[in-house]
Design a protein around this motif. Structure first.
Motif, PDB file in Angstrom:
ATOM      1  N   ALA A 167       7.167   2.535  -1.152  1.00 58.78           N
ATOM      2  CA  ALA A 167       6.009   2.106  -0.687  1.00 58.78           C
ATOM      3  C   ALA A 167       5.156   1.197  -1.740  1.00 58.78           C
ATOM      4  CB  ALA A 167       4.955   3.484  -0.473  1.00 58.78           C
ATOM      5  N   ALA A 168       4.800   0.023  -1.193  1.00 62.95           N
ATOM      6  CA  ALA A 168       4.139  -0.940  -2.015  1.00 62.95           C
ATOM      7  C   ALA A 168       2.828  -0.577  -2.307  1.00 62.95           C
ATOM      8  CB  ALA A 168       4.140  -2.400  -1.298  1.00 62.95           C
ATOM      9  N   ALA A 169       2.383   0.045  -3.618  1.00 62.56           N
ATOM     10  CA  ALA A 169       1.452   0.537  -3.902  1.00 62.56           C
ATOM     11  C   ALA A 169       0.275  -0.251  -5.070  1.00 62.56           C
ATOM     12  CB  ALA A 169       1.611   2.039  -4.630  1.00 62.56           C
ATOM     13  N   VAL A 170      -0.891  -0.559  -4.905  1.00 62.45           N
ATOM     14  CA  VAL A 170      -1.674  -0.997  -5.963  1.00 62.45           C
ATOM     15  C   VAL A 170      -2.893  -0.251  -6.150  1.00 62.45           C
ATOM     16  CG1 VAL A 170      -0.937  -3.338  -4.960  1.00 62.45           C
ATOM     17  CG2 VAL A 170      -3.005  -2.162  -3.960  1.00 62.45           C
ATOM     18  N   ARG A 171      -3.443  -0.485  -7.526  1.00 67.41           N
ATOM     19  CA  ARG A 171      -4.588   0.386  -8.039  1.00 67.41           C
ATOM     20  C   ARG A 171      -5.906  -0.124  -7.220  1.00 67.41           C
ATOM     21  NH1 ARG A 171      -3.223   0.263 -13.398  1.00 67.41           N
ATOM     22  NH2 ARG A 171      -5.510  -0.216 -13.911  1.00 67.41           N
ATOM     23  N   GLY A 172      -6.918   0.411  -7.209  1.00 71.67           N
ATOM     24  CA  GLY A 172      -8.003   0.068  -6.599  1.00 71.67           C
ATOM     25  C   GLY A 172      -8.972  -0.523  -7.313  1.00 71.67           C
ATOM     26  N   ASP A 173      -8.822  -0.576  -8.728  1.00 71.77           N
ATOM     27  CA  ASP A 173      -9.737  -1.364  -9.650  1.00 71.77           C
ATOM     28  C   ASP A 173      -9.094  -2.861  -9.931  1.00 71.77           C
ATOM     29  OD1 ASP A 173      -7.513  -0.632 -11.012  1.00 71.77           O
ATOM     30  OD2 ASP A 173      -8.607   0.495 -12.701  1.00 71.77           O
ATOM     31  N   VAL A 174      -8.075  -3.145  -9.299  1.00 67.45           N
ATOM     32  CA  VAL A 174      -7.671  -4.736  -9.777  1.00 67.45           C
ATOM     33  C   VAL A 174      -8.062  -5.643  -8.461  1.00 67.45           C
ATOM     34  CG1 VAL A 174      -5.650  -3.759 -10.506  1.00 67.45           C
ATOM     35  CG2 VAL A 174      -5.390  -4.340  -8.161  1.00 67.45           C
ATOM     36  N   SER A 175      -8.028  -6.882  -8.783  1.00 62.73           N
ATOM     37  CA  SER A 175      -8.323  -8.035  -7.908  1.00 62.73           C
ATOM     38  C   SER A 175      -7.301  -8.527  -6.643  1.00 62.73           C
ATOM     39  CB  SER A 175      -8.891  -9.367  -8.769  1.00 62.73           C
ATOM     40  OG  SER A 175      -7.594  -9.787  -9.061  1.00 62.73           O
ATOM     41  N   LEU A 176      -7.597  -9.151  -5.800  1.00 61.41           N
ATOM     42  CA  LEU A 176      -6.606  -9.469  -4.906  1.00 61.41           C
ATOM     43  C   LEU A 176      -5.639 -10.483  -5.615  1.00 61.41           C
ATOM     44  CD1 LEU A 176      -8.780  -9.923  -1.626  1.00 61.41           C
ATOM     45  CD2 LEU A 176      -7.669  -7.657  -2.394  1.00 61.41           C
TER      46      LEU A 176
ATOM     47  N   ASP B 203       2.236  -3.904   6.933  1.00 62.58           N
ATOM     48  CA  ASP B 203       0.880  -4.342   7.528  1.00 62.58           C
ATOM     49  C   ASP B 203      -0.199  -4.161   6.465  1.00 62.58           C
ATOM     50  OD1 ASP B 203       1.117  -1.435   8.284  1.00 62.58           O
ATOM     51  OD2 ASP B 203      -0.560  -1.693   9.234  1.00 62.58           O
ATOM     52  N   SER B 204       0.230  -3.158   5.420  1.00 60.38           N
ATOM     53  CA  SER B 204      -1.006  -2.788   4.614  1.00 60.38           C
ATOM     54  C   SER B 204      -0.448  -2.430   3.385  1.00 60.38           C
ATOM     55  CB  SER B 204      -1.727  -1.673   5.140  1.00 60.38           C
ATOM     56  OG  SER B 204      -1.238  -0.796   5.491  1.00 60.38           O
ATOM     57  N   LEU B 205      -1.078  -2.441   2.389  1.00 61.43           N
ATOM     58  CA  LEU B 205      -0.520  -1.562   1.127  1.00 61.43           C
ATOM     59  C   LEU B 205      -1.537  -0.357   0.762  1.00 61.43           C
ATOM     60  CD1 LEU B 205      -0.898  -5.052  -1.173  1.00 61.43           C
ATOM     61  CD2 LEU B 205       1.032  -3.950  -0.336  1.00 61.43           C
ATOM     62  N   VAL B 206      -0.602   0.782  -0.082  1.00 64.26           N
ATOM     63  CA  VAL B 206      -1.214   1.768  -0.212  1.00 64.26           C
ATOM     64  C   VAL B 206      -1.959   1.629  -1.710  1.00 64.26           C
ATOM     65  CG1 VAL B 206      -0.822   4.323  -0.679  1.00 64.26           C
ATOM     66  CG2 VAL B 206       0.732   2.812   0.667  1.00 64.26           C
ATOM     67  N   VAL B 207      -3.206   2.132  -1.530  1.00 67.60           N
ATOM     68  CA  VAL B 207      -4.000   2.151  -2.658  1.00 67.60           C
ATOM     69  C   VAL B 207      -4.233   3.490  -3.349  1.00 67.60           C
ATOM     70  CG1 VAL B 207      -6.385   1.631  -3.700  1.00 67.60           C
ATOM     71  CG2 VAL B 207      -5.501   0.483  -1.475  1.00 67.60           C
TER      72      VAL B 207
ATOM     73  N   TYR C  15      -3.341   8.983  -3.880  1.00 68.17           N
ATOM     74  CA  TYR C  15      -3.900   8.329  -2.739  1.00 68.17           C
ATOM     75  C   TYR C  15      -5.193   8.195  -2.614  1.00 68.17           C
ATOM     76  CZ  TYR C  15      -4.434   6.760   2.053  1.00 68.17           C
ATOM     77  OH  TYR C  15      -4.748   6.092   3.353  1.00 68.17           O
ATOM     78  N   LEU C  16      -5.720   6.585  -2.208  1.00 68.48           N
ATOM     79  CA  LEU C  16      -7.155   6.361  -2.403  1.00 68.48           C
ATOM     80  C   LEU C  16      -7.657   5.860  -0.784  1.00 68.48           C
ATOM     81  CD1 LEU C  16      -8.012   4.922  -5.795  1.00 68.48           C
ATOM     82  CD2 LEU C  16      -8.758   7.359  -4.984  1.00 68.48           C
TER      83      LEU C  16
ATOM     84  N   GLY D 250      -2.182  15.166  -3.405  1.00 65.93           N
ATOM     85  CA  GLY D 250      -2.733  13.975  -3.104  1.00 65.93           C
ATOM     86  C   GLY D 250      -1.859  12.776  -3.596  1.00 65.93           C
ATOM     87  N   HIS D 251      -0.724  13.224  -4.469  1.00 68.28           N
ATOM     88  CA  HIS D 251      -0.087  12.109  -5.007  1.00 68.28           C
ATOM     89  C   HIS D 251       0.998  11.324  -3.990  1.00 68.28           C
ATOM     90  CE1 HIS D 251      -0.713  14.640  -8.465  1.00 68.28           C
ATOM     91  NE2 HIS D 251      -1.261  13.534  -9.185  1.00 68.28           N
ATOM     92  N   LEU D 252       0.920  10.138  -4.227  1.00 67.35           N
ATOM     93  CA  LEU D 252       1.734   9.190  -3.162  1.00 67.35           C
ATOM     94  C   LEU D 252       3.187   9.209  -3.331  1.00 67.35           C
ATOM     95  CD1 LEU D 252       1.948   6.812  -1.058  1.00 67.35           C
ATOM     96  CD2 LEU D 252       1.811   5.135  -3.164  1.00 67.35           C
TER      97      LEU D 252
END
Length: 455
Positions: free
Chosen positions: A146-155, A177-181, A188-189, A245-247
């Protein structure tokens, strides 16, 4: 290949048969190169057993792996049993982790051991993560990549990360179609849609654009519940999380479509008393043995119904019209019962029935049976009276029909609920028990009332 030129399964089978029977024409390599492995798999299932392995020998490793995924379990088992170990290992090496997890139960132990030994450390670790969970759960369906990114980073940082993934793996995860945050603890957020990623300023922060309401699926959720969630929410992908709740991974629409198709195919086969993995070209002996069980159950039902008829042999001898009319009573009850059985079985599959509404559903179906029974009882009473010139016979016929329509509605509701409570698939056994109930009650009520009031 133009989609307008794609052959049907029957046309594909005919073309493959012609190419296999005339190898000197060189048609087979051209067909394999043009067709998607899913179409080849459909054609393989429709080929006679002795032709399947001939085609298998002409496929490359990638096509072999995809064919194993796409074909039914009975055909898959034949291909695996007849394939050389090195061919299987080469085909398995081309598959994703969730696809391997779907296949490994059908693999010989020696092939399974060799496959795991041939994996690098990272691939083996990902495989073991998927294998912790049963195949029919969200954990068994998920892709651990799963492609995951943190919520506090920029695009901008997200785009840089995706370029790194493509450079490292040669591609991005499938159906992305989307990335997991997630947060710093990998909890998971929400989800960041790719459309938002490419249409907002690169300085925007992920947490400001993510969809925090996008549902995450618990790892132990049954695959049928996962399919229902995708259908209800129109999802293309969803994150899979543990109890904290961990991815853990991601489920995509292609996995869910496979679940829906398997469930639909299984429903049709179970209604006929057949297994989901039935191969239409299976050996005659095993094919006959598989069907013999339910033929035996139906034979018992038939003998019980015949025994009930035998109890009233004297009545039938005296009033020949009873023999003419009694199949109508049983048939009408069976049709009414099957309508209710189908409705209730579907509701069970969709988790729409529980203790709070089961009795309400029963009363509703019995009421429907009563209304239909009253209407059709009047109709058949008039018809029987006009046909045989016997008013009492018409009344008995109508009363018996009313009783059996109510019986069909009652059995059609209670039988699947009881089977589900006992852990038995209602689609497999419900029809057999319903037929037994409506036949026995139909014959007994009609012949019993005729004996009491006509003789």
């Amino acid at each position: 290949m133009d989609t307008a030129q794609l052959p049907t399964t029957d046309e594909a089978r005919e073309q493959l048969l012609d190419a296999l029977e005339h190898p000197d024409t060189g048609q087979l390599p051209a067909l394999i190169a043009r067709w998607h492995p899913a179409l080849i798999a459909d054609a393989v299932e429709a080929l006679p057993r002795d032709m399947r392995h001939t085609l298998w020998d002409r496929l490359d490793a990638i096509d072999r792996g995809q064919v194993l995924i796409e074909v039914g379990r009975g055909v898959r088992q034949q291909l695996i049993d007849e394939a050389a170990q090195d061919e299987l290992l080469a085909a398995l090496a081309t598959l994703e982790m969730d696809e391997l997890a779907d296949l490994d139960a059908d693999l010989p132990v020696s092939v399974l051991d060799a496959m795991v030994r041939a994996m690098d450390v990272q691939r083996r670790e990902r495989y073991e993560r998927v294998k912790r969970y049963p195949d029919d759960t969200a954990g068994g369906l998920m892709d651990v990549d799963a492609a995951a990114v943190r919520g506090d980073v920029s695009l901008k940082a997200v785009l840089r990360y995706l370029r790194q993934v493509r450079k490292r793996d040669g591609k991005l995860p499938e159906h992305m179609d989307s990335l997991v945050v997630v947060d710093r603890q990998n909890r998971y957020l929400g989800m960041l849609r790719l459309s938002d990623l490419v249409s907002h300023k690169s300085t925007a922060i992920v947490s400001h654009l993510m969809d925090a309401e996008a549902p995450a699926i618990q790892v132990g959720t049954p695959d049928t519940r996962v399919a229902r969630l995708f259908e209800d929410r129109d999802l293309m992908s969803a994150a899979v999380v543990d109890d904290d709740g961990h991815l853990l991974g991601r489920i995509t629409i292609d996995d869910v479509v496979d679940v829906m198709r398997a469930e639909a195919d299984g429903e049709v086969m179970r209604r006929a008393g057949l297994g989901e993995d039935t191969d239409m070209f299976a050996p005659v002996l095993s094919n006959a043995a598989r069907r013999a069980v339910w033929l035996g159950v139906n034979l018992i039902n038939a003998f019980v119904a015949a025994w009930v008829i035998g109890l009233f042999e004297a009545s039938i001898d005296q009033v020949v019209a009873l023999a003419v009319l009694m199949p109508v009573v049983a048939s009408m009850g069976g049709v009414a019962g099957n309508q209710t059985l189908t409705l209730v079985t579907r509701a069970i599959a969709l988790d729409q029935i529980g203790r709070g509404n089961a009795m309400a559903l029963l009363f509703r179906e019995v009421a429907s049976g009563l209304l239909n029974g009253a209407f059709w009882a009047i109709v058949v009473a008039v018809v029987a009276t006009a046909w045989f010139g016997n008013t009492q016979l018409g009344i008995v016929f109508g009363c018996a029909l009313l009783i059996n329509l109510i019986t069909g509605a009652t059995a059609g509701t209670l039988v699947p609920l009881l089977l589900e409570r006992l852990g038995i698939d209602p689609a497999l056994a419900g029809g057999v028990l319903l037929t037994a109930a409506t036949d026995v009650v139909g014959f007994f009520s009609f012949l019993g009332l005729a004996t009491l009031f006509l003789l």
